[in-house]
Design an enzyme around this catalytic site. Sequence first.
Site, mmCIF file in Angstrom:
data_model
loop_
_atom_site.group_PDB
_atom_site.id
_atom_site.type_symbol
_atom_site.label_atom_id
_atom_site.label_comp_id
_atom_site.label_asym_id
_atom_site.label_seq_id
_atom_site.Cartn_x
_atom_site.Cartn_y
_atom_site.Cartn_z
ATOM 1 C CG ASP A 477 43.287 40.672 32.654
ATOM 2 O OD1 ASP A 477 42.881 39.568 32.250
ATOM 3 O OD2 ASP A 477 43.891 40.818 33.727
ATOM 4 C CD GLU A 480 37.544 36.508 30.836
ATOM 5 O OE1 GLU A 480 38.705 36.174 30.550
ATOM 6 O OE2 GLU A 480 37.273 37.390 31.688
ATOM 7 C CG ASP A 541 44.234 34.350 36.040
ATOM 8 O OD1 ASP A 541 45.054 34.923 35.298
ATOM 9 O OD2 ASP A 541 43.248 34.924 36.530
#
Length: 799
Positions: A477, A480, A541
């Site tokens: 996860d 970024e 998401d």
Amino acid sequence: MKNTSLTTLFSAFMLGFVLTPKASAQIQNADVLNAPIDISKDFQNYLNTFYFADELASFDPATGKGTIKYLRYNYKTRQAFNNMMMKPDAEKPNEFPTTEYEVSPVLPFEIQFVSDRTVRIKTTSGPQFHPEAASLMLVNGVAPNHPELWKYAKIEGGHSYTSKHGRVEILVKPWHVKIYDEKGKLLTSTLHDTDFKNTYTPTLPFSYVRRNSDYSRSMGAAFSLEPDEKIFGCGESFTQFNKRGQKVVLWTDDANGIQNETMYKPIPFYMSSRGYGVFMHHSTPITVDFGKYFGSANEMYIGDDEADLFFFIGEPKDILDQYTDLTGKAAMPPLWSFGFWMSRITYFSEKEGRDVARDLRKYKIPTDVIHFDTGWFDVDWRNNYEFAKSRFPDATKMMSDLKKDGFQVCLWQLPYFTPKNTLFPEIMDKNLAVRDRKGNLPYEDAVLDFSNPETITWYQGKLKKLFDEGVAVFKVDFGEAAPPDGIYHSGRTGFYEHNLYPLRYNKAVAEITQKEKGYTLIWARSTWAGSQRYPLHWGGDSETTNGAMSAELRGGLSLGLSGFSFWSHDVGGFATKSPENIYRRWTPFGMLTSHVRSHGEPPREPWLYSKDFLEGFRKADNMRYELMPYIYAQAKESSQKGLPMMRALFVEYPNDPGAWLVDNQYLFGSSMLVAPLFEEVEERDVYLPEGTWIDYQTKKVYQAGWHKIKAGEIPIIVLVKDGTAIPHIGLAQSTKDMDWSKLTLKVFASDKTTSATAKVFLPEGDAVQEIKVNKSGNNFDVAANPLNGKTTFKTEWAK
């Protein structure tokens, strides 16, 4: 109403931000921490100096190396009838002493030939004293060069190279590089200043900018766009499918949703409907203006001080094959990964994990993976690679028991460590984190520096321990937020390392997984070019809305057109509890994607919704598990050819103009066409490419063109290409329990069709096999069985 002071409003906003129990999204395009860098702004700044590529100063046809002369320009303003205009104008030098610096620099240019379809063009804006030895983006670190595949000829005004698939012309003055297909159609060309003499719109040609603020340079590679040309790709982009007329910023970003212009998965690659693709071989910020500012100009604004561009000639399948030959094809994931993944935010204990496993079997929801998200540590989100002993008394036994019942375990983690994390001191003591210019941390968190081999060794050791305990796969996860101004072990700043960070991160997890488990598999959110080698990735998401469901499909199709074979998304959306009507329609869409996971705000488990929903969910899941031989064979072929499993219609039908216009349906593999329901309706308009199509559920027959089609019992529209035999397997609750020795070929054939073909790939198999069936009376018989002794085939005519 009383006036409210700005201070009071701001305080109320911040209080709401702090009290929100989950992370809040940042406003787009605001100049805040980790905001995407739009490099095009430097090319619009009148304080900067610009250098236009003017003529080929020298060239050696044997080596493909030469030089380009650049002319110096600055923006000048002019007021006309109350309108201020700004356009480039020739500029004199401003350096002293005048004897030491070039007014019109002559700089390197090179052309290489990677294959008979792939051309590489390299230019620089200055000397390269620290060239990169090997590129992480290229599968072998370097690109091959095969000039022998292209025949050279001297032509009037320049040079020409020809292969069996195309031609490249290099013209001396004005300097142009023109790329043609094998039939002589111009695909695209560099743009010279003279190409804009017939317009009042000031547009930059192929050039570079020198910033007056720090004298750094960036390239602006300008190429032509032709009428009706369409552009696709650029990674997992959720905006309109066709990028023509858009400005796309390629900067890895925590997009906090899927209905905005920023991207978790930007890829510096795109393809054109004219028959070419482009890979911008850079990790710096890149902004591409696909005719947004000027309709006929494709402006690639590259943060790097050189331009390294690969052009691929051919149809979409050719382009994807060539691009993934260069940057890597996806590894083939294990069979169990194609089963259903059950998740939510989050299962907090061993008991919850065992309970959901029990209920999945109780309610007969075929499942292969249970995912534990952010709550398996002592403190939620505080990732220290240790199960909370108070809630997971024996995690190893739990995972062993689950595996016996056909469940693999996936664990969440991330590469950021808060100051309260027990691993924080060790990370700092061992210098494993990205530093700032003073040697401190750029953020309050420690961000693992994956450009440091010692960091990778330390990190992989943490994952190995969990693999030894029984974990099957990790959720990779975030990734970024690599500091743009950070100083990395590689010796480069985040200007070069930020976009590479997801690739390094994906690679580190995938390689330890391969070493310890024998397969390449991750579940990742962020990417860069080359990440497709390390499947798989999911769509971020998403909101729990119809609009998000539609955007998710556009993002998946765009990523597939950027070299990614495998992709998934959170079924039902992520951000809030999924409304039952949306979850119901989203479920079969997810089941007909390469991989499928339900995840997000609870509840997610289908038995926590209505009885009708549970039954519908089960039917869609059963459909997927019975289709597993088709899915598995298509996955294998996609991984070998660099094709997406969920593919845009024009990948298979490039000569059908209508196929280039559709973005709300897709091909699942080569033979099944899928049209999800994005509204609470029972039918929708569906476009069918050339040929005859048969409804998978109702068996109705349709010809090419537009049709209003009603969904079957499962709320989705699925059609099969006439002459296709779809392999099915007996229903099992886990892929572990599937019997591959007995397969059923369901033949989708119109009355006039006399034969059909199936593709089959067995677990532990060597290659995808084609099974041909011929019509015999009221059924079809297998013509030959190359898998004789391994599996038998029963045939059913799906009428």
